[in-house]
Motif scaffolding. Sequence first.
Motif, short mmCIF file in Angstrom:
data_model
loop_
_atom_site.label_atom_id
_atom_site.label_comp_id
_atom_site.label_asym_id
_atom_site.label_seq_id
_atom_site.Cartn_x
_atom_site.Cartn_y
_atom_site.Cartn_z
N LYS A 29 1.76 -22.26 -2.55
CA LYS A 29 1.27 -23.10 -1.45
C LYS A 29 2.20 -24.28 -1.22
CE LYS A 29 -3.57 -21.87 -1.91
NZ LYS A 29 -4.94 -22.32 -2.20
N ASP A 30 2.44 -24.58 0.06
CA ASP A 30 3.24 -25.75 0.43
C ASP A 30 2.44 -27.02 0.10
OD1 ASP A 30 5.74 -26.14 2.76
OD2 ASP A 30 4.53 -27.87 2.15
N ASN A 87 13.70 -22.30 8.32
CA ASN A 87 14.48 -23.40 8.86
C ASN A 87 15.88 -23.36 8.24
OD1 ASN A 87 12.19 -24.35 10.21
ND2 ASN A 87 11.50 -25.46 8.39
N THR A 95 14.90 -28.74 4.44
CA THR A 95 14.96 -29.84 3.48
C THR A 95 15.17 -29.35 2.05
OG1 THR A 95 12.56 -29.86 3.24
CG2 THR A 95 13.50 -31.36 4.88
N HIS A 100 13.74 -19.98 2.02
CA HIS A 100 12.29 -19.75 1.93
C HIS A 100 11.73 -19.40 3.29
CE1 HIS A 100 13.15 -24.03 2.47
NE2 HIS A 100 12.08 -24.06 3.25
N HIS A 102 8.35 -19.74 5.50
CA HIS A 102 7.03 -20.35 5.64
C HIS A 102 6.07 -19.31 6.19
CE1 HIS A 102 8.36 -24.68 5.42
NE2 HIS A 102 9.51 -24.14 5.77
P1 5GP Z 1 11.94 -26.77 4.79
O1 5GP Z 1 11.79 -28.02 5.61
O2 5GP Z 1 13.13 -26.85 3.86
O3 5GP Z 1 11.94 -25.53 5.62
O4 5GP Z 1 10.62 -26.66 3.92
C1 5GP Z 1 10.48 -27.14 2.63
C2 5GP Z 1 9.01 -27.15 2.34
O5 5GP Z 1 8.84 -27.35 0.95
C3 5GP Z 1 8.25 -28.29 3.04
O6 5GP Z 1 7.25 -27.74 3.89
C4 5GP Z 1 7.67 -29.10 1.90
O7 5GP Z 1 6.37 -29.55 2.16
C5 5GP Z 1 7.70 -28.12 0.73
N1 5GP Z 1 7.87 -28.73 -0.56
C6 5GP Z 1 8.78 -29.70 -0.91
N2 5GP Z 1 8.67 -30.01 -2.21
C7 5GP Z 1 7.68 -29.22 -2.71
C8 5GP Z 1 7.11 -29.10 -4.01
O8 5GP Z 1 7.48 -29.76 -4.98
N3 5GP Z 1 6.10 -28.19 -4.15
C9 5GP Z 1 5.65 -27.43 -3.10
N4 5GP Z 1 4.65 -26.57 -3.35
N5 5GP Z 1 6.18 -27.53 -1.86
C10 5GP Z 1 7.17 -28.41 -1.66
#
Ligand code: 5GP
Length: 114
Positions: A29-30, A87, A95, A100, A102
């Motif tokens: 889970k996010d 992304n 980020t 990954h 979503h």
């Molecule tokens: P991005 O912006 O790279 O596509 O998505 C990264 C996602 O990782 C974000 O939606 C963020 O909320 C999630 N995320 C970042 N750090 C952690 C973490 O330590 N644990 C979990 N479960 N999700 C994380």
Amino acid sequence: MEPTIFDLILNKEIPADIVFENDDVLGFKDVNPQAPIHVLFIPKVRIATHNDLDASNIDYMSKIHLAINEYAAQIGEAANGYRIVMNCNENGQQTVFHIHMHFLAGRKMEWPPG
Ligand code: 5GP
């Protein structure tokens, strides 16, 4: 490549709410959910961005898609539908540099995205 927070989750060095796991893919889970159901599916190997996919690692994407199908069916959201998003780099708002997908479900998504 620097390890990311997702490597720590993969190695079970920090906790995550893991909802799916097989030999190649982990789903958890996010922490900052953007929908009632928001799960991140990652390969169990380090691929930094979509740009780093190539013939040697592309099979992981198939495995992620199949994992998502399995999970969506398992939680009863396959017929309702869902959104899957990746992304890439700055303009894509990536980020965490461990590729990954979503998985967003549990409500009707807006279209077009912002
Ligand atoms: P991005 O912006 O790279 O596509 O998505 C990264 C996602 O990782 C974000 O939606 C963020 O909320 C999630 N995320 C970042 N750090 C952690 C973490 O330590 N644990 C979990 N479960 N999700 C994380």
